[in-house]
Design a protein around this motif. Structure first.
Motif, short mmCIF file in Angstrom:
data_model
loop_
_atom_site.label_atom_id
_atom_site.label_comp_id
_atom_site.label_asym_id
_atom_site.label_seq_id
_atom_site.Cartn_x
_atom_site.Cartn_y
_atom_site.Cartn_z
N GLY A 105 0.80 -1.22 0.00
CA GLY A 105 0.00 0.00 0.00
C GLY A 105 0.83 1.27 0.00
N HIS A 106 2.03 1.18 0.55
CA HIS A 106 2.86 2.37 0.68
C HIS A 106 3.89 2.53 -0.43
N LEU A 107 4.25 1.43 -1.07
CA LEU A 107 5.30 1.52 -2.10
C LEU A 107 4.94 2.45 -3.25
N PRO A 108 3.72 2.41 -3.80
CA PRO A 108 3.41 3.36 -4.88
C PRO A 108 3.55 4.82 -4.43
N LYS A 109 3.14 5.11 -3.18
CA LYS A 109 3.30 6.47 -2.65
C LYS A 109 4.77 6.81 -2.49
N LEU A 110 5.54 5.86 -1.98
CA LEU A 110 6.97 6.08 -1.77
C LEU A 110 7.68 6.34 -3.10
N LEU A 111 7.35 5.57 -4.11
CA LEU A 111 7.95 5.78 -5.44
C LEU A 111 7.55 7.12 -6.03
N ARG A 112 6.30 7.50 -5.86
CA ARG A 112 5.81 8.78 -6.39
C ARG A 112 6.50 9.96 -5.69
N VAL A 113 6.59 9.88 -4.37
CA VAL A 113 7.24 10.94 -3.59
C VAL A 113 8.72 11.02 -3.92
N ASN A 114 9.35 9.86 -4.03
CA ASN A 114 10.78 9.86 -4.34
C ASN A 114 11.05 10.33 -5.76
N ARG A 115 10.12 10.08 -6.67
CA ARG A 115 10.30 10.55 -8.05
C ARG A 115 10.41 12.08 -8.06
N TRP A 116 9.60 12.74 -7.25
CA TRP A 116 9.70 14.21 -7.16
C TRP A 116 11.06 14.63 -6.65
N ARG A 117 11.55 13.93 -5.62
CA ARG A 117 12.89 14.25 -5.11
C ARG A 117 13.95 13.99 -6.16
N ALA A 118 13.80 12.88 -6.89
CA ALA A 118 14.77 12.55 -7.94
C ALA A 118 14.83 13.65 -8.99
N TRP A 119 13.67 14.15 -9.40
CA TRP A 119 13.66 15.22 -10.41
C TRP A 119 14.21 16.52 -9.84
N MET A 120 13.93 16.81 -8.56
CA MET A 120 14.48 18.03 -7.97
C MET A 120 16.00 17.94 -7.85
N TRP A 121 16.51 16.77 -7.43
CA TRP A 121 17.97 16.62 -7.36
C TRP A 121 18.60 16.61 -8.74
N THR A 122 17.88 16.12 -9.72
CA THR A 122 18.37 16.20 -11.10
C THR A 122 18.50 17.66 -11.51
N GLY A 123 17.50 18.47 -11.16
CA GLY A 123 17.56 19.90 -11.46
C GLY A 123 18.75 20.56 -10.79
N LEU A 124 19.00 20.23 -9.52
CA LEU A 124 20.13 20.84 -8.81
C LEU A 124 21.46 20.43 -9.43
N VAL A 125 21.61 19.16 -9.80
CA VAL A 125 22.89 18.74 -10.38
C VAL A 125 23.09 19.40 -11.75
N LEU A 126 22.02 19.59 -12.51
CA LEU A 126 22.15 20.26 -13.81
C LEU A 126 22.52 21.74 -13.63
N LEU A 127 21.89 22.41 -12.67
CA LEU A 127 22.25 23.80 -12.39
C LEU A 127 23.72 23.90 -11.94
N SER A 128 24.09 23.00 -11.06
CA SER A 128 25.46 22.98 -10.56
C SER A 128 26.48 22.69 -11.66
N LEU A 129 26.16 21.73 -12.50
CA LEU A 129 27.04 21.39 -13.62
C LEU A 129 27.19 22.57 -14.56
N GLY A 130 26.08 23.20 -14.89
CA GLY A 130 26.13 24.35 -15.79
C GLY A 130 26.98 25.48 -15.23
N ARG A 131 26.85 25.77 -13.95
CA ARG A 131 27.62 26.86 -13.35
C ARG A 131 29.10 26.50 -13.22
N THR A 132 29.38 25.25 -12.95
CA THR A 132 30.77 24.81 -12.80
C THR A 132 31.52 24.86 -14.12
N LEU A 133 30.83 24.49 -15.19
CA LEU A 133 31.48 24.44 -16.50
C LEU A 133 31.56 25.80 -17.18
N LEU A 134 30.74 26.74 -16.74
CA LEU A 134 30.76 28.07 -17.37
C LEU A 134 31.76 29.00 -16.74
#
Length: 134
Positions: A105-134
């Motif tokens: 019952g909780h795994l679908p919620k856990l995956l959905r919640v973690n997917r949001w975190r995964a995308w937010m951390w993806t955004g942070l690493v992309l911002l960080s990568l862009g600033r580091t390389l520029l």
């Protein structure tokens, strides 16, 4: 500072996607008695990796916000979203699993919640990568 931030952001990016794609889905293949035992061990041990990285990331972004708030405002907002998601949504789901509630019952919620975190951390690493390389 940029390389420290990129290193921490990259570590969290890799970790969150491993959790999303491998670790959480594997919970379905563990029988209930073993899962309850394993889950408590997992949540205790993963904290040793996630906790320090999140605090270092928060400290670095806080310093960046102090020196250039307009440039790093988006980073701070994304980080705030990660913290809210983690402490007010994901951790309570883990606590429910630890109370012997069914993982099914909780795994679908856990995956959905973690997917949001995964995308937010993806955004942070992309911002960080862009600033580091520029």
């Amino acid at each position: 500072m940029d390389w420290i931030r990129l290193s921490v952001d990259s570590g969290l990016f890799i970790l969150v996607w491993l959790v999303q794609v491998i670790i959480y889905p594997s919970f379905l293949y563990i029988d209930k008695e073993r899962l309850n035992y394993w889950h408590r061990i997992y949540t205790g041990k993963i904290l040793y990796f996630v906790g320090p990285l999140m605090f270092i990331q928060t400290g670095v972004i806080a310093l960046q916000l102090l020196f250039d708030p307009l440039v790093f405002l988006v980073d701070g907002l994304i980080l705030g979203g990660i913290w809210i998601n983690t402490f007010f949504i994901a951790i309570p789901i883990h606590e429910a699993i630890d109370r012997d509630e069914t993982v099914e019952g909780h795994l679908p919620k856990l995956l959905r919640v973690n997917r949001w975190r995964a995308w937010m951390w993806t955004g942070l690493v992309l911002l960080s990568l862009g600033r580091t390389l520029l």
